[in-house]
Design a protein around this motif. Structure first.
Motif, PDB file in Angstrom:
ATOM      1  N   ASP A 135      47.989 -24.642  41.503  1.00  0.00           N
ATOM      2  CA  ASP A 135      48.235 -25.866  40.742  1.00  0.00           C
ATOM      3  C   ASP A 135      46.939 -26.506  40.261  1.00  0.00           C
ATOM      4  O   ASP A 135      46.954 -27.339  39.351  1.00  0.00           O
ATOM      5  CB  ASP A 135      49.018 -26.879  41.587  1.00  0.00           C
ATOM      6  N   LEU A 136      45.812 -26.171  40.889  1.00  0.00           N
ATOM      7  CA  LEU A 136      44.504 -26.641  40.456  1.00  0.00           C
ATOM      8  C   LEU A 136      43.579 -25.448  40.244  1.00  0.00           C
ATOM      9  O   LEU A 136      43.631 -24.472  41.004  1.00  0.00           O
ATOM     10  CB  LEU A 136      43.875 -27.573  41.493  1.00  0.00           C
ATOM     11  N   ASP A 137      42.729 -25.541  39.221  1.00  0.00           N
ATOM     12  CA  ASP A 137      41.725 -24.498  38.978  1.00  0.00           C
ATOM     13  C   ASP A 137      40.505 -24.682  39.877  1.00  0.00           C
ATOM     14  O   ASP A 137      39.845 -23.707  40.251  1.00  0.00           O
ATOM     15  CB  ASP A 137      41.269 -24.541  37.516  1.00  0.00           C
ATOM     16  N   LEU A 138      40.217 -25.945  40.197  1.00  0.00           N
ATOM     17  CA  LEU A 138      38.979 -26.271  40.907  1.00  0.00           C
ATOM     18  C   LEU A 138      39.176 -27.586  41.648  1.00  0.00           C
ATOM     19  O   LEU A 138      39.838 -28.497  41.137  1.00  0.00           O
ATOM     20  CB  LEU A 138      37.816 -26.403  39.910  1.00  0.00           C
ATOM     21  N   ALA A 139      38.596 -27.686  42.839  1.00  0.00           N
ATOM     22  CA  ALA A 139      38.639 -28.940  43.584  1.00  0.00           C
ATOM     23  C   ALA A 139      37.297 -29.151  44.270  1.00  0.00           C
ATOM     24  O   ALA A 139      36.701 -28.208  44.801  1.00  0.00           O
ATOM     25  CB  ALA A 139      39.765 -28.942  44.606  1.00  0.00           C
ATOM     26  N   PHE A 140      36.828 -30.391  44.253  1.00  0.00           N
ATOM     27  CA  PHE A 140      35.636 -30.776  44.999  1.00  0.00           C
ATOM     28  C   PHE A 140      36.119 -31.392  46.312  1.00  0.00           C
ATOM     29  O   PHE A 140      36.752 -32.451  46.304  1.00  0.00           O
ATOM     30  CB  PHE A 140      34.789 -31.761  44.202  1.00  0.00           C
ATOM     31  N   VAL A 141      35.821 -30.724  47.406  1.00  0.00           N
ATOM     32  CA  VAL A 141      36.404 -31.097  48.691  1.00  0.00           C
ATOM     33  C   VAL A 141      35.306 -31.262  49.749  1.00  0.00           C
ATOM     34  O   VAL A 141      34.181 -30.807  49.570  1.00  0.00           O
ATOM     35  CB  VAL A 141      37.419 -30.049  49.169  1.00  0.00           C
ATOM     36  N   ALA A 142      35.691 -31.914  50.841  1.00  0.00           N
ATOM     37  CA  ALA A 142      34.758 -32.142  51.947  1.00  0.00           C
ATOM     38  C   ALA A 142      35.213 -31.408  53.195  1.00  0.00           C
ATOM     39  O   ALA A 142      35.075 -31.903  54.304  1.00  0.00           O
ATOM     40  CB  ALA A 142      34.615 -33.630  52.213  1.00  0.00           C
ATOM     41  N   THR A 143      35.767 -30.227  53.017  1.00  0.00           N
ATOM     42  CA  THR A 143      36.168 -29.386  54.142  1.00  0.00           C
ATOM     43  C   THR A 143      36.262 -27.949  53.656  1.00  0.00           C
ATOM     44  O   THR A 143      36.507 -27.700  52.483  1.00  0.00           O
ATOM     45  CB  THR A 143      37.542 -29.825  54.702  1.00  0.00           C
ATOM     46  N   GLY A 144      36.033 -27.012  54.570  1.00  0.00           N
ATOM     47  CA  GLY A 144      36.175 -25.603  54.230  1.00  0.00           C
ATOM     48  C   GLY A 144      37.340 -24.970  54.945  1.00  0.00           C
ATOM     49  O   GLY A 144      37.438 -23.752  55.018  1.00  0.00           O
ATOM     50  N   ASP A 145      38.225 -25.791  55.505  1.00  0.00           N
ATOM     51  CA  ASP A 145      39.342 -25.268  56.295  1.00  0.00           C
ATOM     52  C   ASP A 145      40.219 -24.312  55.481  1.00  0.00           C
ATOM     53  O   ASP A 145      40.660 -24.655  54.382  1.00  0.00           O
ATOM     54  CB  ASP A 145      40.212 -26.423  56.803  1.00  0.00           C
ATOM     55  N   HIS A 146      40.454 -23.133  56.037  1.00  0.00           N
ATOM     56  CA  HIS A 146      41.407 -22.170  55.464  1.00  0.00           C
ATOM     57  C   HIS A 146      41.056 -21.800  54.021  1.00  0.00           C
ATOM     58  O   HIS A 146      41.934 -21.552  53.216  1.00  0.00           O
ATOM     59  CB  HIS A 146      42.833 -22.726  55.510  1.00  0.00           C
ATOM     60  N   LEU A 147      39.769 -21.743  53.717  1.00  0.00           N
ATOM     61  CA  LEU A 147      39.353 -21.383  52.367  1.00  0.00           C
ATOM     62  C   LEU A 147      38.403 -20.196  52.446  1.00  0.00           C
ATOM     63  O   LEU A 147      37.366 -20.277  53.109  1.00  0.00           O
ATOM     64  CB  LEU A 147      38.647 -22.568  51.692  1.00  0.00           C
ATOM     65  N   PRO A 148      38.733 -19.074  51.795  1.00  0.00           N
ATOM     66  CA  PRO A 148      37.844 -17.907  51.841  1.00  0.00           C
ATOM     67  C   PRO A 148      36.460 -18.254  51.312  1.00  0.00           C
ATOM     68  O   PRO A 148      36.318 -18.993  50.327  1.00  0.00           O
ATOM     69  CB  PRO A 148      38.543 -16.885  50.938  1.00  0.00           C
ATOM     70  N   SER A 149      35.415 -17.704  51.951  1.00  0.00           N
ATOM     71  CA  SER A 149      34.046 -18.026  51.556  1.00  0.00           C
ATOM     72  C   SER A 149      33.762 -17.631  50.113  1.00  0.00           C
ATOM     73  O   SER A 149      32.946 -18.255  49.441  1.00  0.00           O
ATOM     74  CB  SER A 149      33.051 -17.336  52.495  1.00  0.00           C
ATOM     75  N   GLY A 150      34.424 -16.616  49.609  1.00  0.00           N
ATOM     76  CA  GLY A 150      34.183 -16.195  48.229  1.00  0.00           C
ATOM     77  C   GLY A 150      34.662 -17.173  47.195  1.00  0.00           C
ATOM     78  O   GLY A 150      34.300 -17.069  46.021  1.00  0.00           O
ATOM     79  N   HIS A 151      35.487 -18.137  47.614  1.00  0.00           N
ATOM     80  CA  HIS A 151      36.003 -19.135  46.679  1.00  0.00           C
ATOM     81  C   HIS A 151      35.481 -20.533  46.995  1.00  0.00           C
ATOM     82  O   HIS A 151      36.070 -21.528  46.596  1.00  0.00           O
ATOM     83  CB  HIS A 151      37.535 -19.150  46.709  1.00  0.00           C
ATOM     84  N   ARG A 152      34.363 -20.611  47.710  1.00  0.00           N
ATOM     85  CA  ARG A 152      33.801 -21.908  48.059  1.00  0.00           C
ATOM     86  C   ARG A 152      32.290 -21.899  47.858  1.00  0.00           C
ATOM     87  O   ARG A 152      31.606 -20.994  48.322  1.00  0.00           O
ATOM     88  CB  ARG A 152      34.123 -22.276  49.517  1.00  0.00           C
ATOM     89  N   VAL A 153      31.780 -22.899  47.143  1.00  0.00           N
ATOM     90  CA  VAL A 153      30.346 -23.035  46.913  1.00  0.00           C
ATOM     91  C   VAL A 153      29.908 -24.384  47.460  1.00  0.00           C
ATOM     92  O   VAL A 153      30.401 -25.432  47.022  1.00  0.00           O
ATOM     93  CB  VAL A 153      30.004 -22.951  45.407  1.00  0.00           C
ATOM     94  N   GLU A 154      29.007 -24.372  48.445  1.00  0.00           N
ATOM     95  CA  GLU A 154      28.529 -25.642  48.997  1.00  0.00           C
ATOM     96  C   GLU A 154      27.645 -26.355  47.979  1.00  0.00           C
ATOM     97  O   GLU A 154      26.738 -25.767  47.381  1.00  0.00           O
ATOM     98  CB  GLU A 154      27.746 -25.411  50.293  1.00  0.00           C
ATOM     99  N   LEU A 155      27.904 -27.657  47.791  1.00  0.00           N
ATOM    100  CA  LEU A 155      27.166 -28.459  46.823  1.00  0.00           C
ATOM    101  C   LEU A 155      26.143 -29.380  47.471  1.00  0.00           C
ATOM    102  O   LEU A 155      25.170 -29.782  46.832  1.00  0.00           O
ATOM    103  CB  LEU A 155      28.139 -29.307  45.994  1.00  0.00           C
ATOM    104  N   GLY A 156      26.363 -29.737  48.728  1.00  0.00           N
ATOM    105  CA  GLY A 156      25.432 -30.634  49.407  1.00  0.00           C
ATOM    106  C   GLY A 156      26.046 -31.169  50.679  1.00  0.00           C
ATOM    107  O   GLY A 156      27.229 -30.978  50.948  1.00  0.00           O
TER     108      GLY A 156
END
Length: 286
Positions: A135-156
């Protein structure tokens, strides 16, 4: 100018260098060279932070303007050579601290004026569910729970601190242990928000038993309730720096815990990849 803005925002050479994609020594040398050229110090350095001097604060708005004009020029070139349409479906948690979303969306619209933007604000848990469901293409989030590392980029990241009303027993300590938080009444966000899951995990890891007196969905409401002595709050450092928190006391924790902001994408990022290209621009940093 990019280095000046990054250093003023991050208040630390290591993080500023990471934002700019250069070595710490290279950024430090460039700042010193600029100070030598201008004949004055732009930043004061301490063991804990780097802060702009009066001269640095005078330069900062001009540095931001120069970067904005350079970005506008790049966007004009892209706009003249590419035509892109469709919809970007984006979500973000409130008050991320390491990223200012409205300027980012402004840049994206300026560069891709035919793309519609569907923007949602919600807690990180709900946003991750929407990314996983497509339902979303992209989300800026403050957790990495249950998210594959290949689909998560740390911003800060920002350090978690304790906010207390001035009359609270911990208010005058400056620094405290996690054990000292046991038995305190807390103000926190509703489950589903990144900071709530982060605080729950931190307290569990340190065997802290706490009572959440009030759950809220707004940063300013949380600060207001702490000011009224309804409880204390664990918040990222940037929340403690808000003007609305000026009357509260900030207490650091002896064992640091971190608020980490990431960009989470689905399996087919599409327009999201184009938005992520703009994250390297200093004018969209918080």
């Amino acid at each position: 100018m990019e280095y000046v803005v990054a250093l003023a925002d991050e208040q630390q050479f290591t993080r500023a260098a990471a934002v700019c994609g250069v070595s710490q020594s290279g950024l430090s040398a460039a700042i010193r060279a600029l100070e030598d050229e201008l004949g004055t110090k732009l930043f004061t350095r301490t063991t804990r932070s780097v802060d702009p001097t009066t001269a640095g604060l005078a330069l900062l708005p001009h540095a931001r303007t120069a970067l904005e004009q350079a970005a506008a020029g790049r966007d004009a070139v892209v706009r003249a050579t590419r035509e892109l349409s469709g919809t970007l479906r984006l979500g973000a948690e409130q008050c991320l601290g390491v990223l200012d979303v409205p300027p980012l969306l402004e840049r994206f619209r300026r560069r891709y004026p035919l793309v519609d933007i569907a923007f949602t604000q919600a807690g990180s848990g709900d946003l991750l569910t929407a990314v996983r469901s497509g339902d979303l293409d992209l989300a800026f989030v403050a957790t990495g729970d249950h998210l594959p590392s290949g689909h998560r980029v740390e911003l800060g990241r920002r350090e978690i601190v304790l906010l207390c009303p001035p009359q609270h027993p911990l208010a005058g300590t400056g620094q405290t242990t996690w054990d000292a938080l046991t038995g305190c009444d807390f103000i926190d966000f509703h489950p589903g928000w990144g900071i709530r899951s982060l605080n729950d995990a931190a307290c569990h890891a340190h065997a802290v038993t706490r009572h959440v007196r009030c759950s809220v969905n707004d940063v300013h409401t949380l600060l207001d309730l702490v000011t009224r002595d309804l409880g204390v709050a664990l918040v990222p450092q940037h929340v403690a720096n808000k003007p609305q928190a000026a009357g509260l006391k900030t207490v650091r924790l002896t064992e640091p815990w971190w608020w980490v902001v990431s960009a989470a994408t689905g399996s087919a990022p599409g327009h999201a990849a184009l938005l992520l290209e703009l994250l390297d621009s200093p004018e969209v940093a918080a």
